[in-house]
Design a protein around this motif. Structure first.
Motif, PDB file in Angstrom:
ATOM      1  N   SER A 129       0.852  -1.191   0.000  1.00 18.83           N
ATOM      2  CA  SER A 129       0.000   0.000   0.000  1.00 18.83           C
ATOM      3  C   SER A 129       0.885   1.238   0.000  1.00 18.83           C
ATOM      4  O   SER A 129       2.108   1.152   0.128  1.00 18.83           O
ATOM      5  CB  SER A 129      -0.895   0.005   1.245  1.00 18.83           C
ATOM      6  OG  SER A 129      -0.102   0.047   2.429  1.00 18.83           O
ATOM      7  N   CYS A 130       0.253   2.399  -0.141  1.00 16.54           N
ATOM      8  CA  CYS A 130       0.986   3.661  -0.068  1.00 16.54           C
ATOM      9  C   CYS A 130       0.141   4.683   0.690  1.00 16.54           C
ATOM     10  O   CYS A 130      -1.021   4.427   1.001  1.00 16.54           O
ATOM     11  CB  CYS A 130       1.380   4.167  -1.458  1.00 16.54           C
ATOM     12  SG  CYS A 130       0.023   4.337  -2.639  1.00 16.54           S
ATOM     13  N   PHE A 131       0.765   5.820   0.992  1.00 11.88           N
ATOM     14  CA  PHE A 131       0.120   6.833   1.820  1.00 11.88           C
ATOM     15  C   PHE A 131       0.279   8.181   1.146  1.00 11.88           C
ATOM     16  O   PHE A 131       1.403   8.644   0.906  1.00 11.88           O
ATOM     17  CB  PHE A 131       0.761   6.844   3.216  1.00 11.88           C
ATOM     18  CG  PHE A 131       0.050   7.720   4.211  1.00 11.88           C
ATOM     19  CD1 PHE A 131      -1.198   7.380   4.695  1.00 11.88           C
ATOM     20  CD2 PHE A 131       0.650   8.873   4.690  1.00 11.88           C
ATOM     21  CE1 PHE A 131      -1.857   8.179   5.626  1.00 11.88           C
ATOM     22  CE2 PHE A 131       0.010   9.676   5.620  1.00 11.88           C
ATOM     23  CZ  PHE A 131      -1.250   9.333   6.087  1.00 11.88           C
ATOM     24  N   THR A 177       5.189   7.139  -1.302  1.00 15.36           N
ATOM     25  CA  THR A 177       6.198   6.078  -1.387  1.00 15.36           C
ATOM     26  C   THR A 177       5.541   4.719  -1.614  1.00 15.36           C
ATOM     27  O   THR A 177       4.567   4.367  -0.952  1.00 15.36           O
ATOM     28  CB  THR A 177       7.029   6.051  -0.096  1.00 15.36           C
ATOM     29  OG1 THR A 177       7.712   7.296   0.026  1.00 15.36           O
ATOM     30  CG2 THR A 177       8.037   4.916  -0.112  1.00 15.36           C
ATOM     31  N   GLY A 178       6.118   3.979  -2.565  1.00 11.38           N
ATOM     32  CA  GLY A 178       5.676   2.616  -2.823  1.00 11.38           C
ATOM     33  C   GLY A 178       4.621   2.468  -3.886  1.00 11.38           C
ATOM     34  O   GLY A 178       4.206   1.345  -4.197  1.00 11.38           O
ATOM     35  N   ALA A 179       4.173   3.571  -4.483  1.00 11.14           N
ATOM     36  CA  ALA A 179       3.065   3.492  -5.443  1.00 11.14           C
ATOM     37  C   ALA A 179       3.424   2.700  -6.694  1.00 11.14           C
ATOM     38  O   ALA A 179       2.530   2.205  -7.392  1.00 11.14           O
ATOM     39  CB  ALA A 179       2.598   4.894  -5.827  1.00 11.14           C
ATOM     40  N   LEU A 180       4.719   2.567  -7.006  1.00 12.00           N
ATOM     41  CA  LEU A 180       5.142   1.813  -8.185  1.00 12.00           C
ATOM     42  C   LEU A 180       5.500   0.363  -7.863  1.00 12.00           C
ATOM     43  O   LEU A 180       5.899  -0.387  -8.758  1.00 12.00           O
ATOM     44  CB  LEU A 180       6.341   2.489  -8.849  1.00 12.00           C
ATOM     45  CG  LEU A 180       6.058   3.793  -9.589  1.00 12.00           C
ATOM     46  CD1 LEU A 180       7.345   4.366 -10.149  1.00 12.00           C
ATOM     47  CD2 LEU A 180       5.048   3.578 -10.715  1.00 12.00           C
ATOM     48  N   HIS A 181       5.376  -0.018  -6.603  1.00 12.39           N
ATOM     49  CA  HIS A 181       5.644  -1.421  -6.248  1.00 12.39           C
ATOM     50  C   HIS A 181       4.655  -2.315  -6.986  1.00 12.39           C
ATOM     51  O   HIS A 181       3.456  -2.004  -7.059  1.00 12.39           O
ATOM     52  CB  HIS A 181       5.507  -1.612  -4.742  1.00 12.39           C
ATOM     53  CG  HIS A 181       6.014  -2.923  -4.246  1.00 12.39           C
ATOM     54  ND1 HIS A 181       5.361  -4.110  -4.479  1.00 12.39           N
ATOM     55  CD2 HIS A 181       7.123  -3.244  -3.523  1.00 12.39           C
ATOM     56  CE1 HIS A 181       6.034  -5.099  -3.912  1.00 12.39           C
ATOM     57  NE2 HIS A 181       7.111  -4.601  -3.335  1.00 12.39           N
ATOM     58  N   PRO A 182       5.102  -3.409  -7.572  1.00 12.88           N
ATOM     59  CA  PRO A 182       4.183  -4.243  -8.363  1.00 12.88           C
ATOM     60  C   PRO A 182       3.007  -4.800  -7.575  1.00 12.88           C
ATOM     61  O   PRO A 182       1.975  -5.130  -8.160  1.00 12.88           O
ATOM     62  CB  PRO A 182       5.088  -5.370  -8.883  1.00 12.88           C
ATOM     63  CG  PRO A 182       6.311  -5.330  -8.029  1.00 12.88           C
ATOM     64  CD  PRO A 182       6.478  -3.917  -7.604  1.00 12.88           C
ATOM     65  N   ASN A 183       3.127  -4.877  -6.247  1.00  7.94           N
ATOM     66  CA  ASN A 183       2.033  -5.402  -5.432  1.00  7.94           C
ATOM     67  C   ASN A 183       1.228  -4.314  -4.736  1.00  7.94           C
ATOM     68  O   ASN A 183       0.359  -4.623  -3.918  1.00  7.94           O
ATOM     69  CB  ASN A 183       2.571  -6.373  -4.376  1.00  7.94           C
ATOM     70  CG  ASN A 183       3.110  -7.645  -4.982  1.00  7.94           C
ATOM     71  OD1 ASN A 183       2.683  -8.053  -6.058  1.00  7.94           O
ATOM     72  ND2 ASN A 183       4.057  -8.283  -4.311  1.00  7.94           N
ATOM     73  N   VAL A 231       9.585  10.531  -8.246  1.00 11.75           N
ATOM     74  CA  VAL A 231      10.430  11.660  -7.876  1.00 11.75           C
ATOM     75  C   VAL A 231      11.754  11.130  -7.305  1.00 11.75           C
ATOM     76  O   VAL A 231      11.758  10.345  -6.352  1.00 11.75           O
ATOM     77  CB  VAL A 231       9.734  12.554  -6.836  1.00 11.75           C
ATOM     78  CG1 VAL A 231      10.622  13.742  -6.468  1.00 11.75           C
ATOM     79  CG2 VAL A 231       8.384  13.030  -7.364  1.00 11.75           C
ATOM     80  N   ALA A 232      12.860  11.549  -7.903  1.00  9.31           N
ATOM     81  CA  ALA A 232      14.173  11.123  -7.418  1.00  9.31           C
ATOM     82  C   ALA A 232      14.515  11.841  -6.113  1.00  9.31           C
ATOM     83  O   ALA A 232      14.153  12.994  -5.905  1.00  9.31           O
ATOM     84  CB  ALA A 232      15.240  11.418  -8.466  1.00  9.31           C
ATOM     85  N   ASP A 260      10.505   1.194  -6.143  1.00  9.16           N
ATOM     86  CA  ASP A 260       9.076   1.148  -5.814  1.00  9.16           C
ATOM     87  C   ASP A 260       8.449   2.537  -5.785  1.00  9.16           C
ATOM     88  O   ASP A 260       7.243   2.670  -5.624  1.00  9.16           O
ATOM     89  CB  ASP A 260       8.831   0.424  -4.488  1.00  9.16           C
ATOM     90  CG  ASP A 260       9.676   0.957  -3.348  1.00  9.16           C
ATOM     91  OD1 ASP A 260      10.605   1.743  -3.609  1.00  9.16           O
ATOM     92  OD2 ASP A 260       9.410   0.587  -2.188  1.00  9.16           O
ATOM     93  N   GLY A 261       9.280   3.576  -5.967  1.00  7.98           N
ATOM     94  CA  GLY A 261       8.750   4.901  -6.228  1.00  7.98           C
ATOM     95  C   GLY A 261       8.518   5.789  -5.026  1.00  7.98           C
ATOM     96  O   GLY A 261       8.046   5.350  -3.979  1.00  7.98           O
ATOM     97  N   HIS A 262       8.891   7.068  -5.173  1.00  8.71           N
ATOM     98  CA  HIS A 262       8.414   8.156  -4.313  1.00  8.71           C
ATOM     99  C   HIS A 262       7.619   9.043  -5.280  1.00  8.71           C
ATOM    100  O   HIS A 262       8.173   9.956  -5.901  1.00  8.71           O
ATOM    101  CB  HIS A 262       9.573   8.921  -3.680  1.00  8.71           C
ATOM    102  CG  HIS A 262      10.463   8.078  -2.826  1.00  8.71           C
ATOM    103  ND1 HIS A 262      10.025   7.478  -1.669  1.00  8.71           N
ATOM    104  CD2 HIS A 262      11.767   7.721  -2.971  1.00  8.71           C
ATOM    105  CE1 HIS A 262      11.022   6.800  -1.129  1.00  8.71           C
ATOM    106  NE2 HIS A 262      12.081   6.923  -1.902  1.00  8.71           N
ATOM    107  N   CYS A 263       6.351   8.786  -5.413  1.00  8.62           N
ATOM    108  CA  CYS A 263       5.622   9.196  -6.611  1.00  8.62           C
ATOM    109  C   CYS A 263       4.821  10.488  -6.449  1.00  8.62           C
ATOM    110  O   CYS A 263       4.282  10.776  -5.375  1.00  8.62           O
ATOM    111  CB  CYS A 263       4.664   8.083  -7.041  1.00  8.62           C
ATOM    112  SG  CYS A 263       5.538   6.581  -7.517  1.00  8.62           S
TER     113      CYS A 263
END
Length: 415
Positions: A132-134, A170-176, A216-217, A225-228
């Motif tokens: 999940s993400c927040f 954070t985590g929005a690009l994680h495959p799960n 976002v880098a 897994d992304g900081h999106c």
């Protein structure tokens, strides 16, 4: 007062340490190699998760685990030294289902989810089947003052309609990753109480109108897994996706942040210990101008300062964890601000010294130091910037002084 961990905690530390040495560290470079391609290394992490769960190293962070939930129920004090061990490998926490932002989201769902939300979202998270993400921070406002958050969550009939832009989700690009918990304004009356205007809703990531704009880098480092940055454009979810009550968003956020900051800080201390070990080994083996670097007084000073500061930070974090376990999260809120402030600044100081000892190699990907430094610098922003925590600590100290104003009078020289 005792400073030694209890026997059961020491046994858990030894078990976790052995698991890390046997299973996680041998896959360290495999993870980095795959992550460098921009793909999250599920092929590395998923088999390790199965091994960790079988070993009883699962959901260690959640004191409120029920008997019917998978995992080992540990207090904050028991979990803290384990988080330190996990922190030495930045991605290791997911192996044990103890990774942010899932830990915070699981705590929220544990406290506030309806039975239907629990079955759909919490149970799969506890089992490690989804992530999940927040979504809280926004690019267009100063999110250090979270009352500035302006994403709207308007009710229309049996749905909430969400509009806004978030980032560092954070985590929005994680495959799960299957859903986000989104914080926004449900009460748009400007005269309403500032901390009772916001709410949280659960938004599946495949909902129409939700768009991930970019990863976002952080200091030019892209997390796999992304900081999106995420846009919510007329995103509609049923009203039963509301988490808790309308207007309770800030209360939920505080419930989420307390334990999570302890976890972050102990992982940071683990990373500082790793940087310290790298620095000492480099100093003992590298020669310059006819001497080992360890023979130079300034390098010895860096090592000594790092040891003292790491140990001080650890004691402060353990005190906060003890207070949370003993008196509750609310009673420890100033302690939590203190550890967040101390740990973030600690990491940049210790890692910076280690980089200096390594020389040019320290700023390359050949060691973990450059990543650890950039993460420590980022830590001075997430979960509240240094200045917010300094302000909270100072206000508490001044309030205490105000209650005892004049108590120092006997210490002044007589007229």
């Amino acid at each position: 007062m005792h400073f030694e961990y209890p026997e059961d905690t020491r046994q858990m530390q030894a078990t976790l340490q052995a698991f890390m040495q046997q299973h996680v560290i041998p896959r360290y470079h495999d993870f980095d190699r795959i992550a460098a391609t921009g793909i999250f290394p599920s092929e590395v992490v998923e088999p390790l998760k199965a091994l960790a769960r079988a070993a009883g190293l699962w959901n260690l962070f959640l004191p409120g685990l029920r008997d019917d939930e998978p995992g080992t129920r540990l207090s904050n004090m028991q979990y803290s030294p384990l988080a330190e061990i996990m922190g030495r490998v930045p991605w290791a926490a997911e192996v044990f289902n103890c990774n942010p932002p899932d830990t915070g989201n699981m705590e929220l769902l544990h406290l506030f989810a309806t039975p239907a939300q629990r079955d759909r979202w919490l149970v799969p998270l506890l089992e490690g089947r989804i992530r999940s993400c927040f979504s809280m921070t926004e690019p267009d406002v100063a999110s250090s003052d979270a009352t500035n958050i302006c994403t709207t969550i308007r009710r229309e009939g049996d749905e909430y309609v969400i509009n806004g832009r978030k980032w560092f989700t954070t985590g929005a690009l994680h495959p799960n990753c299957k859903f986000a918990i989104v914080m926004g304004v449900t009460n748009e009356d400007p005269d309403a109480a500032r901390h009772q205007r916001h709410s949280m809703v659960i938004v599946p990531l495949d909902t129409p109108g939700l768009r991930i704009v970019r990863n976002v880098a952080i200091m030019h480092h892209h997390a796999p897994d992304g900081h999106c940055e995420v846009v919510y454009d007329n995103v509609r979810v049923p009203v039963d996706h509301l988490l808790g009550e309308e207007g309770a968003g800030f209360a939920l956020a505080q419930a989420r942040l307390g334990p999570g900051r302890v976890h972050h800080c102990m992982r940071t201390i683990g990373q500082c210990e790793l940087a310290m070990e790298l620095m000492c080994e480099r100093a003992l083996t590298r020669r310059a101008f006819g001497k080992h670097l360890s023979d130079y007084a300034n390098v010895q000073d860096w090592i000594a300062q790092s040891r003292v500061e790491i140990d001080q930070a650890r004691l402060l974090v353990l005190q906060a964890a003890w207070k949370m376990d003993t008196y509750g999260n609310k009673a420890a809120h100033i302690d939590v601000s203190a550890i967040k402030l101390v740990a973030a600044q600690l990491q940049t100081r210790v890692v910076d010294r280690a980089i200096q000892v390594f020389g040019a190699m320290g700023i390359t990907p050949d060691t973990p130091l450059s990543y650890l430094w950039s993460w420590g610098r980022a830590m001075r922003f997430f979960d509240g910037p240094d200045e917010v925590h300094l302000r909270a600590i100072a206000r508490a100290e001044l309030a205490r002084a105000r209650e005892h104003l004049g108590a120092t009078a006997p210490y002044y020289a007589a007229a």
